[in-house]
Design a protein around this motif. Sequence first.
Motif, short mmCIF file in Angstrom:
data_model
loop_
_atom_site.label_atom_id
_atom_site.label_comp_id
_atom_site.label_asym_id
_atom_site.label_seq_id
_atom_site.Cartn_x
_atom_site.Cartn_y
_atom_site.Cartn_z
N VAL A 1 37.96 50.31 17.61
CA VAL A 1 38.23 51.74 17.80
C VAL A 1 39.73 52.00 17.94
O VAL A 1 40.23 53.03 17.48
CB VAL A 1 37.46 52.26 19.04
N ILE A 2 40.45 51.08 18.51
CA ILE A 2 41.90 51.25 18.68
C ILE A 2 42.66 50.87 17.41
O ILE A 2 43.61 51.56 17.02
CB ILE A 2 42.39 50.41 19.87
N SER A 3 42.25 49.80 16.75
CA SER A 3 43.04 49.30 15.63
C SER A 3 42.83 50.08 14.33
O SER A 3 43.75 50.20 13.52
CB SER A 3 42.75 47.82 15.39
N THR A 4 41.64 50.62 14.11
CA THR A 4 41.38 51.33 12.85
C THR A 4 42.26 52.57 12.68
O THR A 4 42.86 52.75 11.61
CB THR A 4 39.89 51.67 12.73
N PRO A 5 42.42 53.44 13.69
CA PRO A 5 43.35 54.56 13.51
C PRO A 5 44.79 54.11 13.31
O PRO A 5 45.55 54.76 12.57
CB PRO A 5 43.21 55.37 14.79
N ILE B 1 35.00 48.53 6.56
CA ILE B 1 34.97 47.23 7.25
C ILE B 1 34.84 47.44 8.76
O ILE B 1 34.06 46.75 9.42
CB ILE B 1 36.21 46.42 6.90
N ALA B 2 35.59 48.38 9.30
CA ALA B 2 35.51 48.65 10.74
C ALA B 2 34.12 49.14 11.14
O ALA B 2 33.58 48.73 12.17
CB ALA B 2 36.57 49.66 11.15
N THR B 3 33.52 49.98 10.31
CA THR B 3 32.17 50.48 10.60
C THR B 3 31.17 49.34 10.57
O THR B 3 30.32 49.23 11.47
CB THR B 3 31.77 51.56 9.57
N MET B 4 31.26 48.48 9.56
CA MET B 4 30.33 47.36 9.47
C MET B 4 30.48 46.43 10.67
O MET B 4 29.49 46.02 11.28
CB MET B 4 30.58 46.58 8.18
N LEU B 5 31.71 46.12 11.04
CA LEU B 5 31.93 45.24 12.18
C LEU B 5 31.51 45.89 13.49
O LEU B 5 30.96 45.23 14.37
CB LEU B 5 33.39 44.82 12.25
N PHE B 6 31.76 47.19 13.63
CA PHE B 6 31.39 47.89 14.86
C PHE B 6 29.88 47.89 15.05
O PHE B 6 29.37 47.65 16.14
CB PHE B 6 31.90 49.33 14.81
N LEU B 7 29.15 48.14 13.96
CA LEU B 7 27.69 48.21 14.07
C LEU B 7 27.05 46.84 14.21
O LEU B 7 25.92 46.74 14.70
CB LEU B 7 27.12 48.95 12.86
#
Length: 51
Positions: free
Chosen positions: A9-13, A43-49
């Motif tokens: 959540v911090i690194s993607t933005p 990629i961030a969405t896939m890893l987050f989920l």
Amino acid sequence: MNEAQLGLVISTPAILAFIVFMYRKGAMNFPGAVAAAFMSVAIATMLFLSQ
């Protein structure tokens, strides 16, 4: 939310801001910036989920 999700959540933005900065400075063309932004969000969405 665990530590890995918080990091995403911090690194993607931050990555998206860097992409915008590089596009505005002329280091990336528009299609490249869009592709990089799309892939980083995907990629961030896939890893987050998957956490």
